[in-house]
Design a protein around this motif. Structure first.
Motif, short mmCIF file in Angstrom:
data_model
loop_
_atom_site.label_atom_id
_atom_site.label_comp_id
_atom_site.label_asym_id
_atom_site.label_seq_id
_atom_site.Cartn_x
_atom_site.Cartn_y
_atom_site.Cartn_z
N GLU A 123 0.85 -1.20 0.00
CA GLU A 123 0.00 0.00 0.00
C GLU A 123 0.88 1.24 0.00
OE1 GLU A 123 -2.89 -0.05 3.12
OE2 GLU A 123 -3.75 -1.95 2.42
N VAL A 124 0.48 2.24 -0.82
CA VAL A 124 1.23 3.50 -0.80
C VAL A 124 0.26 4.63 -0.46
CG1 VAL A 124 3.04 2.79 -2.39
CG2 VAL A 124 0.98 3.79 -3.30
N GLN A 125 0.83 5.71 -0.02
CA GLN A 125 -0.03 6.79 0.45
C GLN A 125 -0.91 7.34 -0.67
OE1 GLN A 125 3.12 9.10 2.09
NE2 GLN A 125 3.47 7.56 3.68
N GLU A 126 -2.09 7.78 -0.25
CA GLU A 126 -3.14 8.28 -1.14
C GLU A 126 -2.61 9.24 -2.21
OE1 GLU A 126 -6.56 7.31 -0.33
OE2 GLU A 126 -6.63 7.91 -2.44
N LYS A 127 -1.70 10.14 -1.77
CA LYS A 127 -1.28 11.20 -2.67
C LYS A 127 -0.66 10.68 -3.99
CE LYS A 127 3.32 12.29 -0.99
NZ LYS A 127 4.12 11.72 -0.20
#
Ligand code: DLL
Length: 433
Positions: free
Chosen positions: A375-379
């Motif tokens: 998972e990677v950050q929303e941005k």
């Protein structure tokens, strides 16, 4: 052929006498020469003079992989550095390697163990052996090499990979024996077929396969696709490498070189020694090792020991092919990797969240494929997609350089990976072996 009938077919009494003499000598040696062991033995209230019977081994403390890591690089050395002739290593949980150091006599004993292994598979003087285990710090390549030299075979030191060349050599040199991981054997068969080479017709009689888990199903498939007899061979870097145990023509359990390595099966939870025939964690004491001898090393491999008479005439105790491990170590294309090592790489990369899953597959190619979902950050998902690509490339590069294996990285949005209430399920192993 039985390479060393005196050792391999010894009576139980004779072998136990030798084991006891070597055990006494070993405990004395590590007590005198390895401060780590002297402290450990003192703390356990046991000394060299307390070993009277073989069963006294149960009073000795265990040695763990963590301790090998903590004493890196030379903390367990029982000889002077000037006496060493070779070192090998494998990676540990945090990336600190585990070191095995060999004197000249240790190398000779390694060659002896592997000579027995190759002889069990029917190889002898003048036979061509194609060695497709990796040469280098990994013990597979040089282990087979030393054994092949001992029996006077004609060795082709191919090392791993370079599949087209492997097939070419096989076609032109007709090896009697092939040595590689079982998954690579299947990959070779598949690749040969694609190149129009009938591997079955080349006359390869036998294969020595190990370094990773495999099964009876895989054995059947390998024997059928390569037209040879497939033998299971086992070992680990800490305990010299391959040549600890191997199958004979009966293909019914692996004969342990008991004169060199004293095996025990323990309950991994309590450390209690289990009666023969019960399944548990395999523990080895290196009876004659000089460089880095080990007392009661916990392998984390699960098996059972049995002593039924073997049709081959060898009298050594046998171990069942491995049932699994007590920890979460994965073996990917022969490389030992812990999920924690992957986690460390991921955490160090900015932009990722500590939620990930490792998916292992063995596709049509028969080779292990690893995908890491992270998972990677929303941005990153609102940005232009280039940011994602850069991040993905960075993680794949880090994994390759830190762990030496290739992985496909798939970046996903936050909360995509299923959360678990208990232990997170980090590894999904879809490989059918
Ligand atoms: O794999 C040594 C080896 C080389 C054995 C070539 C056989 C042939 P390591 O890299 O230290 O050493 O990995 C050791 O691999 O504890 C087992 O979990 C696993 N392993 C080794 N042989 C087998 C086998 C070499 N025949 C770890 N079946 C061990 C299943 C095996 N697992």
């Amino acid at each position: 052929m039985i390479w060393n009938p005196e050792a391999e077919c010894a009576t139980r009494e004779h072998r136990r006498r030798m084991q006891l003499a070597n055990l006494k000598n070993l405990v004395q040696r590590v007590y005198d020469r390895v401060p780590f062991y002297r402290n450990k033995l003192d703390a356990a209230g046991i000394g060299p003079r307390d070993i009277h019977r073989l069963e006294d081994i149960e009073k000795l403390p265990f040695t763990t992989k963590d301790e090998l890591r903590e004493t890196y690089p030379y903390g367990l050395l029982a000889v002077s550095r000037a006496e060493l002739e070779e070192v090998h290593m494998s990676s540990g949980t945090t990336g600190t390697p585990v070191v095995d150091a060999y004197t000249g006599r240790d190398l000779a004993a390694w060659g002896e163990g592997m000579a027995r292994t190759l002889s069990m598979a029917g190889a002898g003087r003048g036979d061509v052996i194609q060695n497709a285990y990796g040469y280098g710090l990994f013990t597979g390549g040089l282990g087979v090499h030393y054994g092949a030299k001992a029996i006077g075979a004609n060795i082709i030191p191919m090392s791993s990979g370079n599949t087209q060349k492997q097939i070419l050599i096989m076609r032109d040199f007709h090896p009697a024996l092939l040595a590689c991981t079982p998954s690579y054997a299947l990959f070779l068969a598949e690749s040969a077929r694609e190149e129009g080479v009938d591997i079955r017709a080349l006359g390869i009689r036998a294969g020595c396969f190990g370094a990773e888990p495999w099964s009876e199903n895989m054995r059947r498939e390998i024997e059928e696709k390569l037209g040879l007899r497939a033998y299971d061979i086992y070992g680990l870097t800490e305990i010299t490498g391959p040549g600890v145990s191997s199958e004979c023509e009966a293909q019914n359990g692996l004969h342990i070189n008991e004169d060199l390595f004293y095996p025990e099966i323990i309950d991994p939870a309590t450390g209690r020694v289990l009666p023969e025939g019960e399944k548990g964690e395999l523990v080895f004491t290196t009876l004659v090792k000089e460089g880095t001898p080990l007392l009661r090393y916990r392998t984390r491999d699960i098996t059972l020991l049995f002593r039924d008479e073997c049709s081959c005439g060898r009298t050594s105790v046998r171990m069942h092919r491995l049932f699994g491990r007590t920890d979460d170590m994965m073996i990917i294309r022969g490389v030992n990797v812990f999920p924690s090592q992957i986690e460390e790489v991921l955490i160090a990369v900015e932009g990722t969240d500590p939620h990930y899953q490792i998916i292992l597959e063995r596709g049509d190619s028969h080779l292990d494929e690893m995908e890491i979902m992270v998972e990677v950050q929303e941005k990153f998902f609102t940005d232009e997609t280039r940011g994602l690509e850069v991040l993905r490339g960075k993680i794949e590069g880090e994994i390759k350089s830190k762990l030496g294996i290739s992985a496909r990285v798939k970046l996903v949005e936050p909360k995509t990976i299923e959360r678990s209430v208990g232990k997170a399920k980090r590894v999904i192993d879809k490989r059918k072996i």
